[in-house]
Design an enzyme around this catalytic site. Structure first.
Site, mmCIF file in Angstrom:
data_model
loop_
_atom_site.group_PDB
_atom_site.id
_atom_site.type_symbol
_atom_site.label_atom_id
_atom_site.label_comp_id
_atom_site.label_asym_id
_atom_site.label_seq_id
_atom_site.Cartn_x
_atom_site.Cartn_y
_atom_site.Cartn_z
ATOM 1 N N ARG A 61 38.420 -30.134 1.145
ATOM 2 C CA ARG A 61 38.684 -28.637 1.194
ATOM 3 C C ARG A 61 40.171 -28.404 0.682
ATOM 4 N NH1 ARG A 61 35.477 -30.226 5.493
ATOM 5 N NH2 ARG A 61 37.266 -31.165 6.453
ATOM 6 N N GLU A 98 40.131 -43.531 13.858
ATOM 7 C CA GLU A 98 39.891 -43.954 15.029
ATOM 8 C C GLU A 98 39.172 -45.258 14.911
ATOM 9 O OE1 GLU A 98 37.496 -40.768 17.101
ATOM 10 O OE2 GLU A 98 37.966 -41.743 18.967
#
Ligand code: 5GP
Length: 174
Positions: A61, A98
């Site tokens: 994006r 993560e």
């Protein structure tokens, strides 16, 4: 109310994407809105100071914002991609997710030493992606003093970490 509430109304929140418990900020609705996308680019261009040689966009994006900013800033576009996607010789940088890690890359010859680079992405959360991009650009010899995002999620602290790295950070929606 602030001047960017009109833009905030154009993004939507999708719960449990891409995983349960995540609230994903979906910007595709802003991209679909002609006035909203144009205003976003105009405000990002206005927030940029000094001459910029290259706008570096982060896949995927970030490419949309980098490409649209190139013309008003009279700059070229530098692609920061997931490793393995660029055809020429690359330099890469790892960053922690993560769970596990990821790697981004750029063409090794994409910039001249001292090139003034504006880093752009749609959103900053923990800042892990943007900080890896800045390390990569600086390793290549770039001067990276500004970064811009459509959305900042301030509770996740990424923008502060970038500022601690000496980068002037701005975002249109918080
Ligand atoms: P960070 O590395 O700052 O934690 O995450 C930012 C990166 O992940 C950006 O490249 C951004 O596109 C993507 N990202 C993470 N969360 C979201 C989200 O809620 N919405 C959107 N549009 N992108 C996100």
């Amino acid at each position: 109310a602030n001047a960017n509430d009109d833009l905030k109304a154009l993004i939507r929140t999708i719960p449990d994407f891409p995983k349960p418990g995540i609230l994903f900020r979906d910007i595709t609705t802003l991209l679909l809105n002609p006035a909203g996308f144009a205003a976003s680019i105009a405000r990002m261009a206005d927030a940029t100071h000094g001459p910029i040689d290259l706008v570096a966009g982060i896949e995927a994006r970030g490419f949309l914002f980098a490409a649209a900013l190139a013309s008003p800033l009279k700059a070229g576009v530098l692609l920061i991609r997931k490793d393995g996607k660029l055809p020429g010789a690359t330099i890469a940088e790892d960053y922690a997710l993560e769970y596990g890690q990821d790697r981004i890359a750029m063409h090794a010859d994409a910039l001249a030493p001292g090139a003034r680079v504006l880093l752009v992405d749609d959103l900053i959360a923990t800042g892990g992606t943007a900080r890896a991009a800045i390390r990569l650009l600086r390793k290549a010899g770039a001067s990276v003093s500004q970064a811009q995002f459509l959305v900042d999620l301030p509770d996740l602290g990424g923008a502060k970490l970038l500022r601690d790295d000496g980068v002037d950070v701005s975002a249109l929606i918080s």
